[in-house]
Design a protein around this motif. Structure first.
Motif, PDB file in Angstrom:
ATOM      1  N   LEU A 347      70.663   9.217  59.669  1.00  0.00           N
ATOM      2  CA  LEU A 347      69.723   9.301  58.535  1.00  0.00           C
ATOM      3  C   LEU A 347      68.340   8.801  58.944  1.00  0.00           C
ATOM      4  CD1 LEU A 347      71.981   8.122  55.577  1.00  0.00           C
ATOM      5  CD2 LEU A 347      70.939  10.387  55.857  1.00  0.00           C
ATOM      6  N   ALA A 348      68.298   7.713  59.757  1.00  0.00           N
ATOM      7  CA  ALA A 348      67.010   7.205  60.222  1.00  0.00           C
ATOM      8  C   ALA A 348      66.332   8.241  61.116  1.00  0.00           C
ATOM      9  CB  ALA A 348      67.210   5.890  60.979  1.00  0.00           C
ATOM     10  N   ARG A 349      67.103   8.891  61.983  1.00  0.00           N
ATOM     11  CA  ARG A 349      66.536   9.931  62.824  1.00  0.00           C
ATOM     12  C   ARG A 349      66.056  11.108  61.985  1.00  0.00           C
ATOM     13  NH1 ARG A 349      67.407   9.457  68.206  1.00  0.00           N
ATOM     14  NH2 ARG A 349      67.135  11.692  68.465  1.00  0.00           N
ATOM     15  N   THR A 350      66.795  11.395  60.910  1.00  0.00           N
ATOM     16  CA  THR A 350      66.379  12.463  59.993  1.00  0.00           C
ATOM     17  C   THR A 350      64.989  12.192  59.459  1.00  0.00           C
ATOM     18  OG1 THR A 350      68.662  12.882  59.326  1.00  0.00           O
ATOM     19  CG2 THR A 350      66.937  13.649  57.836  1.00  0.00           C
ATOM     20  N   LYS A 351      64.777  10.972  58.982  1.00  0.00           N
ATOM     21  CA  LYS A 351      63.478  10.617  58.397  1.00  0.00           C
ATOM     22  C   LYS A 351      62.382  10.648  59.458  1.00  0.00           C
ATOM     23  CE  LYS A 351      61.030   6.995  55.867  1.00  0.00           C
ATOM     24  NZ  LYS A 351      61.106   5.657  55.236  1.00  0.00           N
ATOM     25  N   ALA A 352      62.665  10.079  60.644  1.00  0.00           N
ATOM     26  CA  ALA A 352      61.648  10.039  61.697  1.00  0.00           C
ATOM     27  C   ALA A 352      61.251  11.457  62.126  1.00  0.00           C
ATOM     28  CB  ALA A 352      62.183   9.245  62.893  1.00  0.00           C
ATOM     29  N   LEU A 353      62.239  12.318  62.302  1.00  0.00           N
ATOM     30  CA  LEU A 353      61.941  13.690  62.715  1.00  0.00           C
ATOM     31  C   LEU A 353      61.179  14.448  61.637  1.00  0.00           C
ATOM     32  CD1 LEU A 353      65.388  14.376  64.406  1.00  0.00           C
ATOM     33  CD2 LEU A 353      63.165  14.381  65.576  1.00  0.00           C
ATOM     34  N   TYR A 354      61.555  14.207  60.382  1.00  0.00           N
ATOM     35  CA  TYR A 354      60.825  14.831  59.271  1.00  0.00           C
ATOM     36  C   TYR A 354      59.365  14.400  59.302  1.00  0.00           C
ATOM     37  CZ  TYR A 354      58.969  15.221  54.550  1.00  0.00           C
ATOM     38  OH  TYR A 354      58.156  15.461  53.463  1.00  0.00           O
ATOM     39  N   LYS A 355      59.127  13.079  59.514  1.00  0.00           N
ATOM     40  CA  LYS A 355      57.756  12.579  59.538  1.00  0.00           C
ATOM     41  C   LYS A 355      56.968  13.168  60.708  1.00  0.00           C
ATOM     42  CE  LYS A 355      57.692   9.668  56.029  1.00  0.00           C
ATOM     43  NZ  LYS A 355      56.722   9.786  54.904  1.00  0.00           N
ATOM     44  N   LEU A 356      57.676  13.523  61.763  1.00  0.00           N
ATOM     45  CA  LEU A 356      57.032  14.135  62.922  1.00  0.00           C
ATOM     46  C   LEU A 356      56.977  15.659  62.786  1.00  0.00           C
ATOM     47  CD1 LEU A 356      58.666  11.931  65.710  1.00  0.00           C
ATOM     48  CD2 LEU A 356      56.263  11.886  64.985  1.00  0.00           C
ATOM     49  N   ASN A 357      57.365  16.152  61.596  1.00  0.00           N
ATOM     50  CA  ASN A 357      57.331  17.591  61.273  1.00  0.00           C
ATOM     51  C   ASN A 357      58.259  18.406  62.170  1.00  0.00           C
ATOM     52  OD1 ASN A 357      56.406  19.660  59.589  1.00  0.00           O
ATOM     53  ND2 ASN A 357      54.836  20.293  61.083  1.00  0.00           N
ATOM     54  N   GLN A 358      59.386  17.783  62.535  1.00  0.00           N
ATOM     55  CA  GLN A 358      60.406  18.496  63.314  1.00  0.00           C
ATOM     56  C   GLN A 358      61.574  18.783  62.367  1.00  0.00           C
ATOM     57  OE1 GLN A 358      61.287  16.647  67.132  1.00  0.00           O
ATOM     58  NE2 GLN A 358      59.237  15.691  67.189  1.00  0.00           N
ATOM     59  N   LEU A 359      61.391  19.786  61.536  1.00  0.00           N
ATOM     60  CA  LEU A 359      62.311  20.026  60.422  1.00  0.00           C
ATOM     61  C   LEU A 359      63.709  20.431  60.884  1.00  0.00           C
ATOM     62  CD1 LEU A 359      59.949  21.867  57.907  1.00  0.00           C
ATOM     63  CD2 LEU A 359      60.373  19.419  58.198  1.00  0.00           C
ATOM     64  N   GLU A 360      63.801  21.301  61.879  1.00  0.00           N
ATOM     65  CA  GLU A 360      65.112  21.775  62.308  1.00  0.00           C
ATOM     66  C   GLU A 360      65.959  20.636  62.910  1.00  0.00           C
ATOM     67  OE1 GLU A 360      68.048  24.435  62.199  1.00  0.00           O
ATOM     68  OE2 GLU A 360      66.004  24.821  61.508  1.00  0.00           O
ATOM     69  N   PRO A 361      65.392  19.849  63.837  1.00  0.00           N
ATOM     70  CA  PRO A 361      66.171  18.707  64.339  1.00  0.00           C
ATOM     71  C   PRO A 361      66.514  17.710  63.224  1.00  0.00           C
ATOM     72  CG  PRO A 361      64.355  19.182  65.825  1.00  0.00           C
ATOM     73  CD  PRO A 361      64.130  20.014  64.593  1.00  0.00           C
ATOM     74  N   ALA A 362      65.585  17.572  62.261  1.00  0.00           N
ATOM     75  CA  ALA A 362      65.835  16.642  61.157  1.00  0.00           C
ATOM     76  C   ALA A 362      67.027  17.109  60.338  1.00  0.00           C
ATOM     77  CB  ALA A 362      64.595  16.523  60.274  1.00  0.00           C
ATOM     78  N   LEU A 363      67.104  18.425  60.075  1.00  0.00           N
ATOM     79  CA  LEU A 363      68.223  18.980  59.303  1.00  0.00           C
ATOM     80  C   LEU A 363      69.537  18.789  60.059  1.00  0.00           C
ATOM     81  CD1 LEU A 363      69.312  20.500  56.878  1.00  0.00           C
ATOM     82  CD2 LEU A 363      68.669  22.663  58.025  1.00  0.00           C
ATOM     83  N   ILE A 364      69.502  18.966  61.360  1.00  0.00           N
ATOM     84  CA  ILE A 364      70.711  18.763  62.168  1.00  0.00           C
ATOM     85  C   ILE A 364      71.213  17.320  62.036  1.00  0.00           C
ATOM     86  CG2 ILE A 364      71.582  18.649  64.546  1.00  0.00           C
ATOM     87  CD1 ILE A 364      69.655  21.010  65.172  1.00  0.00           C
ATOM     88  N   GLU A 365      70.279  16.355  62.075  1.00  0.00           N
ATOM     89  CA  GLU A 365      70.657  14.949  61.948  1.00  0.00           C
ATOM     90  C   GLU A 365      71.191  14.637  60.552  1.00  0.00           C
ATOM     91  OE1 GLU A 365      70.894  12.587  64.166  1.00  0.00           O
ATOM     92  OE2 GLU A 365      70.092  13.758  65.827  1.00  0.00           O
ATOM     93  N   ALA A 366      70.615  15.255  59.529  1.00  0.00           N
ATOM     94  CA  ALA A 366      71.083  15.028  58.155  1.00  0.00           C
ATOM     95  C   ALA A 366      72.526  15.518  58.013  1.00  0.00           C
ATOM     96  CB  ALA A 366      70.162  15.716  57.162  1.00  0.00           C
ATOM     97  N   LYS A 367      72.808  16.720  58.568  1.00  0.00           N
ATOM     98  CA  LYS A 367      74.173  17.252  58.504  1.00  0.00           C
ATOM     99  C   LYS A 367      75.138  16.365  59.306  1.00  0.00           C
ATOM    100  CE  LYS A 367      72.833  22.079  57.776  1.00  0.00           C
ATOM    101  NZ  LYS A 367      72.808  23.453  58.364  1.00  0.00           N
TER     102      LYS A 367
END
Length: 397
Positions: A347-367
């Motif tokens: 979840l922390a990686r999800t937020k960090a990646l989202y903030k870095l505008n890396q949406l696809e990796p962020a979605l992978i981490e959320a799942k």
């Protein structure tokens, strides 16, 4: 110390008794006066055993002669380090009732002090109280009451100790260590914490270099809920160069933190000898730096803790996230290996990646987080990121 005081007093009394014998010779029979003069001369020549024998073998019958000889024997026995015979002789002199005024008072005082020196505390007390009823103007009344308080202290009669000290205080003597120490001891035994605090402060004024006074004061202030006062006292002790143990310094740090000064708490903990090797001290210091919002110091301290236990990488990552240092946070999250934290890490990686505008990796981490441990937060991220991805796809199509 008490013995030294008693010896000094006895020296004073015995010396005066010897030098003043000729003044009272007129009250003795001629025979007794001659014997007394001879014994006195022998004593001055340090022939105490002969002086004692002269008095013991004298054939006297008058009550005053006997009492006077008993008093002299008491002095000579004491000077000859024969305490028990000295006490017996002085008891006879006092019991006779023949010695009056200052002479009688000084004799009973000498008896009381010898009983005290011989640790016959309960036997000494009645004599001290008798003396207190009629103290000659030439005598130190405050010293007598101090002595009474010391005797009560020796036999653990705490309230009577304080009662005697109260009588001593009536004479308005300057503050002194001995009476204050006796008073403090009795107050502590009776658990009169509030009353003991001003007593300790007076002792500190007299002996500011004594660490035990400072530490007792801090302890009492903590007992009575005066944490700000305890902080002030312990902090002042440190400024006064009082040697504080690591436990004392740790308490000082905790008091700084409790009183809203976490940065001072962190600085104090850095002074401990195990500050760089004791994990508990390191993590406590890291928490203080966080509370003080000293983020770089907090990160460095958690990093030190992580060298001893890898679980503290999570604490570093949380601060980096809070400080919007997302690239650094992602690197640090790679070091968090505990199985129980993998969902939180994802979840922390999800937020960090989202903030870095890396949406696809962020979605992978959320799942990934939701697969490890299903949660509303993970589902919300999946839904939100999926919508963002669709919106982005629509914009590009």
């Amino acid at each position: 110390m008490m013995k030294r005081i008693i010896v000094s007093l006895l020296l004073l009394v015995s010396t005066s008794s010897v030098t003043n014998r000729m003044a009272v010779a007129a009250e003795l029979s001629q025979y007794a006066a001659n014997k007394a003069m001879k014994a006195n001369q022998l004593a001055q020549e340090d022939k105490l055993s002969q002086a004692i024998e002269t008095l013991k073998t004298a054939d006297v019958s008058r009550g005053y002669d006997k009492a006077y000889f008993s008093r002299m024997l008491g002095v000579f026995y004491w000077q000859n380090e024969q305490i028990k015979p000295a006490i017996n002789a002085l008891e006879q002199a006092v019991a006779s009732g023949e010695l009056k005024d200052d002479q009688g008072w000084l004799t009973e005082r000498m008896l009381a002090d010898l009983l005290l020196m011989n640790q016959q505390f309960k036997q000494a007390l009645p004599h001290y109280y008798q003396l207190s009823k009629n103290i000659p103007q030439t005598q130190n009344a405050s010293e007598l009451w101090l002595r009474i308080s010391q005797v009560h202290y020796q036999i653990e009669q705490w309230q009577k100790t304080l009662n005697a000290i109260a009588e001593y205080d009536k004479y308005k003597q300057p503050d002194a260590v001995t009476p204050l120490s006796v008073k403090l001891g009795a107050q502590l035994q009776l658990e009169r914490w509030e009353e003991a605090i001003p007593t300790l402060k007076k002792l500190i004024n007299l002996e500011p270099e004594r660490s035990n006074w400072w530490l007792q004061l801090v302890n009492l202030e903590l007992r009575t809920g005066k944490k700000k006062d305890a902080l002030s006292s312990l902090g002042l002790a440190q400024l006064q160069k009082i040697e504080l143990s690591d436990a004392d310094l740790r308490l000082l740090a905790q008091l700084y933190a409790h009183n809203g000064i976490p940065e001072r708490a962190g600085l104090v903990l850095e002074q401990l000898k195990d500050a760089q090797t004791n994990v508990d001290l390191i993590t406590e210091r890291a928490f203080y730096w966080q509370r003080a919002k000293e983020w770089d110091k907090a990160i460095d301290t958690w990093a030190l803790a992580a060298k001893f236990d890898g679980k503290y990488h999570w604490n570093i990552a949380q601060i980096l996230m809070q400080q919007a240092r997302y690239d650094d946070a992602l690197s640090e999250l790679d070091n968090v290996k505990e199985k129980g934290k993998q969902a939180q890490v994802a979840l922390a990686r999800t937020k960090a990646l989202y903030k870095l505008n890396q949406l696809e990796p962020a979605l992978i981490e959320a799942k990934k987080a939701n697969n490890i441990e299903p949660s509303d937060e993970a589902k919300s991220w999946i839904k939100y990121l999926t919508q963002l991805r669709k919106a982005k796809d629509n914009q590009t199509s």
